[in-house]
Design an enzyme around this catalytic site. Structure first.
Site, PDB file in Angstrom:
ATOM      1  NE  ARG A 130       0.707  -4.815  -1.190  1.00  0.00           N
ATOM      2  CZ  ARG A 130       0.729  -3.693  -0.464  1.00  0.00           C
ATOM      3  NH1 ARG A 130       1.533  -2.704  -0.796  1.00  0.00           N
ATOM      4  NH2 ARG A 130      -0.043  -3.576   0.604  1.00  0.00           N
ATOM      5  NE  ARG A 215       1.592   8.698   2.635  1.00  0.00           N
ATOM      6  CZ  ARG A 215       1.122   7.505   2.970  1.00  0.00           C
ATOM      7  NH1 ARG A 215       1.584   6.426   2.366  1.00  0.00           N
ATOM      8  NH2 ARG A 215       0.197   7.377   3.901  1.00  0.00           N
ATOM      9  CE  LYS A 216      -1.303   3.510  -1.894  1.00  0.00           C
ATOM     10  NZ  LYS A 216      -2.357   2.747  -1.178  1.00  0.00           N
ATOM     11  N   GLY A 473     -10.732  -1.988   7.559  1.00  0.00           N
ATOM     12  CA  GLY A 473     -10.488  -2.064   8.998  1.00  0.00           C
ATOM     13  C   GLY A 473     -10.067  -0.778   9.659  1.00  0.00           C
ATOM     14  CB  CYS A 478      -6.749  -1.230   2.273  1.00  0.00           C
ATOM     15  SG  CYS A 478      -5.201  -0.524   2.877  1.00  0.00           S
ATOM     16  N   GLY A 479      -9.977  -1.016   1.783  1.00  0.00           N
ATOM     17  CA  GLY A 479     -11.186  -1.649   1.261  1.00  0.00           C
ATOM     18  C   GLY A 479     -12.048  -0.731   0.416  1.00  0.00           C
TER      19      GLY A 479
END
Length: 555
Positions: A130, A215-216, A473, A478-479
């Site tokens: 990424r 975390r992110k 998914g 993420c979508g």
């Protein structure tokens, strides 16, 4: 002022650029008085400390930490980059790497600090990389470890990096995809997102102050009334606002998605000038790094900390980490208009620069092959200025096209056959995550299925307005299925014969924009093979779609 402070000009106040009425605005100011929360002073003791140039969790706070925190403590992931660890790892046979825990943790966890994600499932020995791109998220697939040192070197040579783009790091700063070219933009976000990216990675050298976050962490700078930047699902969002004739930003904090909880960002009741974009980002990150929870990973995002401390205490922790230990209250002069119809950026549109246009290209479910990328670069060189701008909906914009070249550009085979500027109404807003073809966490295949279902639906019904459909998914979402008209989240379910099969939970009613809100679950555990009639029914009953047979009969 810090070394990262840069003075920016306020956006133009020419009324011709903002001819909108009525003037109702999206507010980043608190609507109600904050609820007081009692917090023990001992809870505000920083849990992380600097040691030998790196930040680590103090010994007394290491009880009950999650496995990922233990991996970080065992070996600082940034050593793979800053001390040449990646070169050593790249020279070890892959079979040997997987035998030892320390190197196995390297490929499974620590390499994510370098933007490398091991795809153990179905893709043995191969990684996704990424890139760290302000305003974009570009992923390269099929990377093998021996090639990584050379790839990192090549990225550096062209001013790019993959550093700090995964795991417990600050992700790509997001801005307006039309930044600098939109006649109706509030402010050009590019200087801010570039500066944020440079700060977060220390100009691609590695910023050790913020590589052990709990975390992110996501950040965006809003530059449009359209809110293309999705501010309400970011940990920190800069919302343009004037105050006492000064340009700056009100702040939203805490937005996030996770399998167990999704939360919209809330006002921090704070305003910063354009000069303090970096200092306040640093202050928020330091508060999160120092005080954030590091146990159950489902409760480590920044909103959980805000919930625990209360908004006012969290705000005070940010304030005391500002250079002057001062943070102004939010401005009531929000610049983002509330009554605003989100514009379509696909197709040909005039820029603010006279004689130039931008062309928005639909990239079906965000998948680009290497040959496609070469061709996009050629088109950008021939018709534009060698630049591509990316969107959070997986599409691509070619800016700065001279109007005299538009007709020739629109006849290019890539635009005629693959990346259309004028896709169908359902296709233009279609987004799909990676899916289980390449992602080990995905439960179902998404990209090919999203295209197939949409194509089949279009054969059965006609719609008169765009309907945003996203596929994800797994529950990691993420979508971003909760922020669109119709969302599909992958799950395992059972068919009519009670056999296990791929399925989805369907979400309806989400919105990103001036009236943003998260969607609700409409139907759970629908087998993918049974999805078509349900989607058709939703479109007819809730979005005014017309069945094709009826439409043809009426004609």
């Amino acid at each position: 002022m810090s070394s990262f402070s840069v003075r920016f000009l306020a956006p133009p106040s020419n009324p011709k650029l903002l001819p909108f009425c009525p003037k109702t605005w999206l507010s980043a100011t608190p609507g109600v008085a904050p609820v007081a929360v009692e917090v023990d002073t001992a809870r505000l003791e920083p849990r992380a400390e600097e040691r030998g140039g790196c930040w680590v969790l103090k010994e007394e706070y290491r009880g009950g930490i999650n496995p990922q925190e233990k991996v970080k403590l065992e070996k600082d992931p940034m050593k793979l980059f800053m001390e040449g660890g990646i070169e050593e790892l790249a020279n070890i046979p892959f079979e040997e790497i997987e035998k030892a825990k320390i190197t196995k943790d390297d490929i499974d966890v620590r390499l994510k600090w370098l933007g490398l994600f091991y795809r153990r499932k179905h893709h043995y020995g191969r990684f996704m990389m990424r890139l760290k791109l302000p305003n974009g998220n570009w992923q390269i697939r099929g990377v093998v470890l021996p090639d990584v040192p050379e790839i990192l070197k090549g990225l550096t040579e062209v001013g790019l990096t993959s550093l700090q783009s995964g795991m417990d790091n600050v992700r790509n700063p997001v801005g307006n995809p039309l930044a600098g070219i939109d006649p109706q933009e509030i402010v050009d976000t590019r200087p801010y997102t570039n500066l944020l990216s440079q700060f977060i990675t220390a100009n691609a050298l590695g910023n050790l102050n913020f590589t052990i976050l709990p975390r992110k962490w996501n950040v965006c700078v809003v530059g449009s009334h359209d809110l293309y930047e999705y501010p309400h699902i970011n940990d920190l969002a800069y919302m343009p606002a004037n105050k006492d004739r000064r340009f700056g930003f009100n702040l939203l904090v805490g937005g996030f998605f996770s399998p167990k909880r999704c939360a919209e960002a809330i006002p921090l009741d704070a305003w910063v000038s354009a000069d303090d974009v970096i200092p306040v980002c640093r202050a928020v990150l330091e508060a999160y790094r120092d005080l954030g929870f590091r146990g159950n990973r489902q409760k480590t995002r920044m909103m959980w900390l805000i919930d625990e401390l209360g908004n006012e205490v969290f705000r005070s922790e940010v304030e005391k980490r500002m250079p002057q230990q001062k943070l102004e209250r939010a401005s009531h002069e929000d610049m983002v208009q509330k009554q605003w119809e989100r514009r379509d950026y696909l197709g040909v549109h005039p820029q603010k620069q006279e004689g130039l246009s931008y062309v928005g290209l639909h990239t079906p479910v965000g998948r680009v092959q290497a040959d496609d990328m070469d061709e996009l670069a050629r088109l950008a060189d021939v018709y534009g200025t060698g630049e591509l701008q990316l969107t959070v909906e997986q599409n691509i914009i070619i800016p700065n096209v001279n109007n005299s070249k538009l007709d020739d550009m629109l006849q290019e085979p890539l635009l005629k056959n693959k990346f259309s500027p004028e896709p169908s109404l359902l296709m233009k807003s279609l987004v799909a995550c990676t899916g289980n073809q390449f992602c080990g966490q995905a439960i179902i295949e998404t990209k090919a299925r999203a295209l197939k279902v949409t194509e089949e639906v279009e054969r059965q019904v006609a719609i008169t307005r765009p309907v945003r459909m996203h596929w994800t998914g797994c529950p990691n979402t993420c979508g971003q299925v909760q922020v669109v008209d119709i969302g599909f989240m992958g799950c395992m379910t059972r068919d009519e014969n009670r056999k296990a099969c791929e399925g989805v939970d369907i979400f309806l009613g989400g919105r990103i924009g001036s009236d943003s809100h998260l969607g609700d679950v409409y139907k759970k555990s629908v087998p993918c093979k049974d999805l078509l009639p349900i989607v058709v029914d939703i479109l007819v009953k809730q979005f005014g779609a017309v069945p094709r047979n009826r439409e043809e009969g009426e004609d």
